[in-house]
Design a protein around this motif. Structure first.
Motif, mmCIF file in Angstrom:
data_model
loop_
_atom_site.group_PDB
_atom_site.id
_atom_site.type_symbol
_atom_site.label_atom_id
_atom_site.label_comp_id
_atom_site.label_asym_id
_atom_site.label_seq_id
_atom_site.Cartn_x
_atom_site.Cartn_y
_atom_site.Cartn_z
ATOM 1 N N ASP A 56 -0.993 2.739 -3.891
ATOM 2 C CA ASP A 56 0.278 1.860 -3.447
ATOM 3 C C ASP A 56 0.128 1.620 -1.797
ATOM 4 O OD1 ASP A 56 1.009 4.233 -3.705
ATOM 5 O OD2 ASP A 56 3.193 3.635 -3.520
ATOM 6 N N GLY A 57 -0.035 0.200 -1.436
ATOM 7 C CA GLY A 57 -0.015 0.065 -0.061
ATOM 8 C C GLY A 57 1.135 -0.553 0.554
ATOM 9 N N GLN A 59 1.469 -3.453 2.330
ATOM 10 C CA GLN A 59 1.259 -5.081 2.054
ATOM 11 C C GLN A 59 -0.048 -5.318 1.457
ATOM 12 O OE1 GLN A 59 1.026 -5.830 6.712
ATOM 13 N NE2 GLN A 59 -0.865 -5.110 6.904
ATOM 14 N N ARG A 92 -3.127 -3.713 -4.438
ATOM 15 C CA ARG A 92 -2.144 -3.997 -3.335
ATOM 16 C C ARG A 92 -1.644 -5.407 -3.169
ATOM 17 N NH1 ARG A 92 -4.683 0.347 1.053
ATOM 18 N NH2 ARG A 92 -3.862 2.232 -0.014
ATOM 19 N N SER A 93 -2.533 -6.429 -3.659
ATOM 20 C CA SER A 93 -2.434 -7.610 -3.556
ATOM 21 C C SER A 93 -1.870 -8.460 -4.895
ATOM 22 C CB SER A 93 -3.754 -8.455 -3.369
ATOM 23 O OG SER A 93 -4.105 -8.248 -2.030
#
Length: 299
Positions: A56-57, A59, A92-93
């Motif tokens: 998980d990032g 942004q 992440r997107s």
């Protein structure tokens, strides 16, 4: 961390007896059969540490970067690293389904513990708990000393209301890593849910003896303070609960549950006006901050 320093004096009081050994709880050995993609035999790890496998990032990845990641996979479809990079960018997107397909292919091409941990984490984040559980089991079958896999399995068992199994898995994770703050905290929650009040209190106290290393652990540290205070309120230790909640609110004035707990305590003391103010603060904070995260993600 400043938060730990602010609570140092209180921790010494709260943690009296926290070193008492807990009585092991037999695990629930019932396990349903789950379907998961078929992978080759688990290969030995090379460079990467599965404990650091966090996908998980902060942004989303810009579309132009995603195009580049797609191009890298098209240029070399047998490269598991390229597959993983694309999977992480997609995940992440918000393209969870496509990301999981790439994680699955990366794990098929490179079935190391690190790649399987990526995949299991992705399954858990997508609420595919049976699939996540099966992949964590594959990791542990080859490497039974990976505490983060035990921790995630425990979270899944807790979600499925398999409290005995969850408790046993949290204990195993802590056995491999005694400083695993999140595992101590979640073990405390499991014990509290099983109404094992004394062990739960002691376990939350152990959290306060550990130093948070990131924001997730800092949150668990604060929540352990809250849980201790609520157990004290439940058992009539109102003065100690008030001290604990005061420390927590001073450390983090935006901790909604701390204001709720303080409001409940004030009601018990007949301080209605003050209680209403705290409960109103709780409601305002809850409306501003929506819960995030899933049970099968995290450190």
């Amino acid at each position: 961390m400043a938060r730990g320093l602010q609570t140092a004096g209180l921790v010494a009081v709260l943690c009296a007896g926290c070193g008492t050994a807990s009585t092991p709880v037999p695990a629930n050995t019932e396990k349903e059969t789950v379907a998961t993609p078929s992978f080759p035999v688990l290969a030995p790890d090379t460079q990467e540490d599965p404990l650091a496998a966090r996908i998980d990032g902060p942004q989303p990845v810009p579309e132009v970067e995603l195009d580049g990641l797609h191009a890298a996979v098209e240029q070399n479809p047998a490269d598991p690293g390229a597959r993983r990079n694309l999977a992480m960018g997609l995940f992440r997107s918000g393209y969870r389904k496509e990301a999981i397909e790439q994680f699955e292919e990366a794990a098929r091409l490179d079935p190391t513990a690190a790649r399987l941990m990526d995949l299991a984490h992705a399954y858990g984040s997508a609420s595919r708990l049976d699939d996540a559980e099966a992949v964590y089991d594959r990791v542990l079958a080859a490497r039974p000393d990976v505490p983060v896999a035990l921790y995630h399995l425990a979270n899944i068992a807790f979600t499925k209301a398999e409290l005995g199994r969850a408790t046993e898995l949290y204990r195993r994770a802590i056995g491999h890593d005694p400083n695993y703050l999140l595992a101590h905290y979640r073990l405390g929650i499991a014990l509290k849910t099983r109404r094992q009040w004394v062990e739960a209190y002691q376990t939350f106290g152990k959290v306060l003896n550990l130093e948070p290393g990131d924001a997730e652990e800092a949150s668990a540290f604060e929540n352990a303070l809250y849980e201790i205070a609520m157990l004290d309120i439940q058992h009539g230790e109102l003065k100690r609960a008030e001290e604990t909640l005061a420390v927590l609110i001073e450390s983090n004035a935006d901790h909604a549950q701390a204001h709720y707990g303080y409001g409940q305590l004030l009601l018990r003391q007949g301080r209605v006006v003050e209680a209403q103010r705290e409960l109103q603060t709780h409601a305002q904070l809850r409306s501003r901050h929506k819960p995030t995260g899933t049970v099968a993600t995290g450190k």
